[in-house]
Every structure is written in structure tokens, then in C-alpha cells.
Design an enzyme around this catalytic site. Structure first.
Site, PDB file in Angstrom:
ATOM      1  N   ASN A   2       0.880  -1.168   0.000  1.00 25.12           N
ATOM      2  CA  ASN A   2       0.000   0.000   0.000  1.00 25.12           C
ATOM      3  C   ASN A   2       0.916   1.216   0.000  1.00 25.12           C
ATOM      4  OD1 ASN A   2      -1.817   2.023   0.459  1.00 25.12           O
ATOM      5  ND2 ASN A   2      -2.765   1.078   2.257  1.00 25.12           N
TER       6      ASN A   2
ATOM      7  N   ARG B 100      -2.617  -2.097  -3.442  1.00 21.86           N
ATOM      8  CA  ARG B 100      -3.820  -1.299  -3.232  1.00 21.86           C
ATOM      9  C   ARG B 100      -3.739  -0.071  -4.144  1.00 21.86           C
ATOM     10  NH1 ARG B 100      -5.332   2.886   1.419  1.00 21.86           N
ATOM     11  NH2 ARG B 100      -7.492   3.191   0.846  1.00 21.86           N
TER      12      ARG B 100
ATOM     13  N   HIS C 298     -12.465   2.977   0.087  1.00 19.35           N
ATOM     14  CA  HIS C 298     -12.433   2.044   1.230  1.00 19.35           C
ATOM     15  C   HIS C 298     -13.306   0.822   0.925  1.00 19.35           C
ATOM     16  CE1 HIS C 298     -11.744   5.725   4.067  1.00 19.35           C
ATOM     17  NE2 HIS C 298     -10.576   5.146   3.820  1.00 19.35           N
TER      18      HIS C 298
ATOM     19  N   ARG D  44      -8.842  15.700   5.997  1.00 20.90           N
ATOM     20  CA  ARG D  44      -9.736  16.077   4.880  1.00 20.90           C
ATOM     21  C   ARG D  44     -11.046  16.642   5.406  1.00 20.90           C
ATOM     22  NH1 ARG D  44      -9.467  10.396   1.935  1.00 20.90           N
ATOM     23  NH2 ARG D  44      -7.627   9.972   3.189  1.00 20.90           N
TER      24      ARG D  44
ATOM     25  N   GLU E  73      -7.798  -4.848   5.619  1.00 24.29           N
ATOM     26  CA  GLU E  73      -7.751  -4.614   4.175  1.00 24.29           C
ATOM     27  C   GLU E  73      -6.677  -5.476   3.510  1.00 24.29           C
ATOM     28  OE1 GLU E  73      -7.799  -0.329   5.272  1.00 24.29           O
ATOM     29  OE2 GLU E  73      -8.852  -0.078   3.375  1.00 24.29           O
TER      30      GLU E  73
END
Ligand code: AMP
Length: 378
Positions: A8, A69, A158, A219, A362
Site C-alpha cells: 500500500n 492497493r 475504502h 480532509r 484490508e
């Protein structure tokens, strides 16, 4: 044994894990940070990957694939995809849709392909699960020709986590996935919410980019789009500066100065008004989404919290759901305060909606997607 190296790759960090896709065990994992920083960091992504290899050492033996990813797959890349030069070129073309995420992912793919040329490299897209969002949820109410020309829709992100956690929730409840009406709240540094009916996504809070929706670590989440034009025209900020401010210096950081909720709680306890407001804005937004998603569903069978904040912060979970008994949602204070790091129920026996905490994984989901692609190919 199906061992997969999962990579990732972000702009200044590279997370890696070797996962046994069959047993679900993480054999080894780690993170190389401060890539490209002057003092102390590693110079570039190639050096970061080498540092990961040095750390992994013997754990690298017996790999069947490298899973990458990738945040944005655009309109046509969504299935787990065997990476070749054409796929690299396509992900590169999609970079304007995810300018902060896709370029570093590509760097990771390129250095890993060079370092491990004999292994299949597989891109797993964060947008994949939400590809089939119903049009009413995926469509922005803007000029339809313009939207079609430029691929503007709600893509959602996600996805790997929302899918994995919703499947785990069904397993935990011992109920068939296709019978469940679920809300999943992925609350980490990035944060997103989704509605999943019968295992299929129906709504999600992130949009064209991973900026829309909930308040996040750095964010902003939802904004009046007029803010963009106002900052550009009146504050004379460039588009790049506005984008960077909204991505990197907004959210909890922009409001209160800290992204880590452990610190936020300490600041609040010491009377820090900015930290209190940041927390209040975060919770208010989250409650608005939960309310909207309950209305989208009519009734929810299960609400699941996951990711760093969702798994660990009992106060956030309590404040997100307090006063919703009339909506069928009632937390058990004691179960909610239990700090165990495993799948567990935190609602009362009487709560019509079951509330769960489920750790996301993940890396395991990416590893399994890779193995399933390889199995279906052979
Ligand atoms: P993630 O992006 O899923 O790794 O989540 C990272 C975030 O989880 C951190 O920035 C913290 O805000 C939050 N977090 C991690 N551990 C805890 C904890 N024990 N209590 C509260 N928040 C936590």
C-alpha cells in the site's frame, strides 16, 4: 499455502504485509515512513521497498503474488486486475481523478515489478466494491453530458474494507449476508460510511474523490462547492493550493490541530475549545450520515464500526449513536467500553438494530482477492 505480499504505497509512506490468504494470518507487516524526506528518511520508493524486503527477509519465501492497493480505478478498472504495461498506463491516465493517491501507488507498482519480475502483480481497487452503486446514489445532479464526458460520478472508496467488514458482520451474526441491511462506518484517518443491502452497496459517503462525506483526519469531507470558487477568486488561492488545503490541512487537523483522537480527547479534557469544536463537528457530521442512512434503509439490522477510530474510540461510538433509541438503536455502555480488539456486539439485547465493532483487515481482503484471481485464471 498462498502467501501474498500486499503493498500500500502512499506519497511519503509504504505499508507492506505478507499475508497467508488461506489461514488469514499476517506473517509479517510494517511501514516505511518519511520517503523522500531530507534527514533520516529513505530517498525514494525503490529504497523504501528495499527496506521492506530487508525487514521481511525469510518471510518473502513462497510468495504467490504481490497485491497492490490502488485508490482509483476510474470507470473501467474495478475487478482485481493483473498488472501489465497497459494497466500501468491506464492507472497513470486516471491520476487526475486521484492526484494524491494514484501516482504513489504507481511508483510502488513499478519498483515492485522491477524487484519481483517473476511474480504476478495484481492491482486491487478501493473503488471496486462500489462500482455497482445504484444510479440514484452514484449520480451527481450536474449537467449530465459534462458528467458523462469527464467520468464524474460517485465512485466510493475504502471498498475493500466495507465489503470485508460487512461479510464479517454476517459471519459474526450467523446470518446470511443476503438477508442483512447494514450500515458500515469506517472511521480511520480517512473516513467513510456505506449502506449495504444483501451484500451489495447501496450508498456511500465518498464521491468522485476520497474527499467527500465525513470529517476526516486531514480532509474536510462535505463542503459547499462554492467555497472552491470563493477561495480561488477572492482569496486568490490556486486550484492546487485549495486542493492541498482541503486534503492535508482540513478536518480534525485544520479545526483542532491534531488528527489522533487520543490527543483530541486529552486536549478537550484540558479545556481546549478548538479541539472541542473539532470533535463536535466530527460527531455532528457522523450523526447526520447515520440518520440519512437509516432513512435510506427504513430499518437497519446492523451498524458496524471499524478502522482506527471506530475500533478503539468508545466515546465517538457513544456520541455517534446517543439518543437514537426511538430509531431502534441502543448502545450498551458497558459493552461499548470493553477495549477488546476483536469482533463484538456493543448494543443492548433490546436494540432493534445490532451494533458491532469489527476490526477491518484490508491486507487480508486484498490477499484473498489476489488468490481468487489466480485460482480463477488457472
Ligand atoms: P487508521 O487510518 O484506520 O489506521 O486510523 C488511525 C486513527 O485511529 C488515528 O489517527 C487515531 O485517531 C485513531 N486511533 C488509533 N488508536 C486509537 C485509540 N486507542 N483511541 C482512539 N483513537 C485511536
Amino acid at each position: 499455502m498462498n502467501r501474498v505480499l500486499v503493498v500500500n504505497s502512499g506519497s511519503s509512506s509504504l505499508k507492506y504485509a505478507v499475508v497467508d490468504a488461506d489461514s488469514g494470518d499476517t506473517i509479517a507487516d510494517g511501514i516505511v515512513e518519511r520517503i523522500g524526506e531530507e534527514d533520516g528518511g529513505v530517498p525514494d520508493h525503490a529504497a523504501a521497498l528495499q527496506a521492506a524486503f530487508d525487514e521481511l527477509d525469510d518471510d518473502m519465501t513462497g510468495l504467490v503474488a504481490v497485491g497492490h492497493r490502488v485508490v482509483h480505478g476510474g470507470p473501467d478498472l474495478y475487478e482485481p486486475t493483473l498488472v501489465d504495461d497497459a494497466v500501468v498506463a491506464r492507472i497513470d491516465e486516471l491520476s487526475p481523478l486521484a492526484p494524491l493517491h494514484n501516482p504513489p501507488a504507481l511508483l510502488g507498482i513499478e519498483v515492485a515489478r522491477r524487484a519481483l519480475p517473476d511474480l504476478p502483480h495484481i492491482a486491487v481497487f478501493d473503488t471496486a466494491f462500489f462500482h455497482d452503486l445504484p444510479p440514484a446514489a452514484a449520480t451527481y445532479a450536474i449537467d449530465r453530458d459534462l458528467a458523462a464526458k469527464w467520468g464524474i460520478r460517485r465512485y466510493g472508496f475504502h471498498g475493500t474494507s466495507h465489503q470485508y467488514v460487512s461479510e464479517q458482520a454476517a459471519e459474526f451474526l450467523g446470518a446470511p449476508l443476503d438477508s442483512l441491511r447494514q450500515i458500515v462506518l469506517h472511521l480511520g484517518n480517512g473516513a467513510s460510511a456505506s449502506v449495504i443491502v444483501g451484500g451489495r452497496p447501496v450508498e456511500t459517503s465518498m464521491g468522485l474523490t476520497p474527499m467527500e462525506g465525513l470529517v476526516m483526519g486531514t480532509r474536510s469531507g462535505d463542503l459547499d462547492p462554492g467555497i472552491y470558487a470563493y477561495l480561488w477568486r477572492t482569496a486568490k488561492m490556486s486550484v492546487d493550493d485549495i486542493e492541498s488545503m482541503l486534503n492535508r490541512r482540513s478536518g480534525m487537523l485544520g479545526l483542532g490541530g491534531h488528527i489522533d483522537f487520543r490527543v483530541v480527547h486529552r486536549q478537550i479534557a484540558s479545556g481546549d475549545a478548538a479541539a472541542q469544536l473539532a470533535y463536535d463537528v466530527y460527531i455532528h457530521r457522523l450523526r447526520k450520515y447515520i440518520g440519512a442512512y437509516l432513512a435510506v434503509l427504513g430499518t437497519a439490522d446492523v451498524i458496524t464500526f471499524t478502522a482506527g477510530v471506530g475500533e478503539n474510540d468508545a466515546a465517538v461510538r457513544r456520541d455517534a449513536l446517543s439518543g437514537m433509541t426511538a430509531l431502534g438503536v441502543e448502545l450498551d455502555e458497558q459493552l461499548n467500553a470493553d477495549p477488546r480488539r476483536e469482533a463484538r456486539r456493543i448494543s443492548t439485547d433490546d436494540s432493534a438494530t445490532t451494533v458491532l465493532v469489527i476490526p477491518t483487515d484490508e491486507e487480508l481482503a486484498i490477499a484473498r482477492a489476489c488468490v481468487s484471481l489466480l485460482t480463477n485464471r488457472s
